[in-house]
Design a protein around this motif. Structure first.
Motif, mmCIF file in Angstrom:
data_model
loop_
_atom_site.group_PDB
_atom_site.id
_atom_site.type_symbol
_atom_site.label_atom_id
_atom_site.label_comp_id
_atom_site.label_asym_id
_atom_site.label_seq_id
_atom_site.Cartn_x
_atom_site.Cartn_y
_atom_site.Cartn_z
ATOM 1 N N GLY A 7 0.812 -1.210 0.000
ATOM 2 C CA GLY A 7 0.000 0.000 0.000
ATOM 3 C C GLY A 7 0.846 1.261 0.000
ATOM 4 O O GLY A 7 0.545 2.229 -0.709
ATOM 5 N N ILE A 8 1.913 1.254 0.755
ATOM 6 C CA ILE A 8 2.805 2.415 0.802
ATOM 7 C C ILE A 8 3.515 2.594 -0.533
ATOM 8 O O ILE A 8 3.620 3.716 -1.050
ATOM 9 C CB ILE A 8 3.807 2.275 1.968
ATOM 10 N N ILE A 9 3.993 1.500 -1.122
ATOM 11 C CA ILE A 9 4.647 1.590 -2.433
ATOM 12 C C ILE A 9 3.645 2.063 -3.486
ATOM 13 O O ILE A 9 3.983 2.881 -4.354
ATOM 14 C CB ILE A 9 5.284 0.240 -2.819
ATOM 15 N N ALA A 10 2.407 1.572 -3.410
ATOM 16 C CA ALA A 10 1.366 2.006 -4.350
ATOM 17 C C ALA A 10 1.090 3.497 -4.193
ATOM 18 O O ALA A 10 0.878 4.206 -5.181
ATOM 19 C CB ALA A 10 0.091 1.198 -4.128
ATOM 20 N N ALA A 11 1.103 3.980 -2.952
ATOM 21 C CA ALA A 11 0.875 5.409 -2.715
ATOM 22 C C ALA A 11 1.992 6.252 -3.323
ATOM 23 O O ALA A 11 1.733 7.295 -3.929
ATOM 24 C CB ALA A 11 0.771 5.678 -1.212
ATOM 25 N N ILE A 12 3.221 5.796 -3.205
ATOM 26 C CA ILE A 12 4.353 6.521 -3.787
ATOM 27 C C ILE A 12 4.241 6.538 -5.311
ATOM 28 O O ILE A 12 4.396 7.585 -5.945
ATOM 29 C CB ILE A 12 5.686 5.903 -3.324
ATOM 30 N N CYS A 13 3.950 5.373 -5.903
ATOM 31 C CA CYS A 13 3.817 5.297 -7.370
ATOM 32 C C CYS A 13 2.676 6.185 -7.859
ATOM 33 O O CYS A 13 2.820 6.887 -8.860
ATOM 34 C CB CYS A 13 3.574 3.859 -7.802
ATOM 35 N N THR A 14 1.561 6.150 -7.161
ATOM 36 C CA THR A 14 0.415 6.961 -7.581
ATOM 37 C C THR A 14 0.714 8.442 -7.417
ATOM 38 O O THR A 14 0.339 9.252 -8.268
ATOM 39 C CB THR A 14 -0.837 6.564 -6.781
ATOM 40 N N GLY A 15 1.381 8.813 -6.357
ATOM 41 C CA GLY A 15 1.751 10.217 -6.169
ATOM 42 C C GLY A 15 2.689 10.702 -7.258
ATOM 43 O O GLY A 15 2.536 11.800 -7.781
ATOM 44 N N LEU A 16 3.637 9.861 -7.633
ATOM 45 C CA LEU A 16 4.570 10.237 -8.694
ATOM 46 C C LEU A 16 3.904 10.260 -10.062
ATOM 47 O O LEU A 16 4.389 10.922 -10.979
ATOM 48 C CB LEU A 16 5.758 9.269 -8.722
ATOM 49 N N SER A 17 2.792 9.561 -10.213
ATOM 50 C CA SER A 17 2.138 9.486 -11.525
ATOM 51 C C SER A 17 1.522 10.821 -11.937
ATOM 52 O O SER A 17 1.172 10.997 -13.104
ATOM 53 C CB SER A 17 1.060 8.401 -11.527
ATOM 54 N N PHE A 18 1.380 11.757 -11.024
ATOM 55 C CA PHE A 18 0.858 13.071 -11.378
ATOM 56 C C PHE A 18 1.928 13.943 -12.042
ATOM 57 O O PHE A 18 1.636 15.013 -12.531
ATOM 58 C CB PHE A 18 0.264 13.778 -10.150
#
Length: 90
Positions: A7-18
């Motif tokens: 979940g934390i890694i997914a949050a980082i990836c999603t944040g960077l996707s912007f």
């Protein structure tokens, strides 16, 4: 524990996707968030008192929604860019 880390890694990836140059990370974040959500749900069923499993499940849910939003925003921005380029050529 695994669901929380995913979940934390997914949050980082999603944040960077912007960031436009790495917008493909939205798909990575979406996949990891769904996996975290499923693994967290299974872990909570096995042990309802496991706080890390609950956190992983909740983060997975939230990041799934945010990743979908980031993908939609990326598609809209790409379509607008293509439309602008086509309009400029005419």
């Amino acid at each position: 524990m695994t669901a929380l880390i995913l979940g934390i890694i997914a949050a980082i990836c999603t944040g960077l996707s912007f960031i436009p140059t790495v917008s493909f990370l939205g798909f990575v974040g979406l996949i990891l968030a769904i996996i975290a959500w499923v693994m967290g749900a299974k872990a909570v069923k096995a042990n309802p008192a496991d706080g890390q499993a609950k956190a992983g499940k909740i983060i997975g849910m939230i990041i799934t929604i945010l990743a979908i939003v980031s993908i939609i925003v990326g598609i809209i921005l790409a379509a607008a860019l293509v439309g602008t380029m086509v309009g400029a050529m005419m």
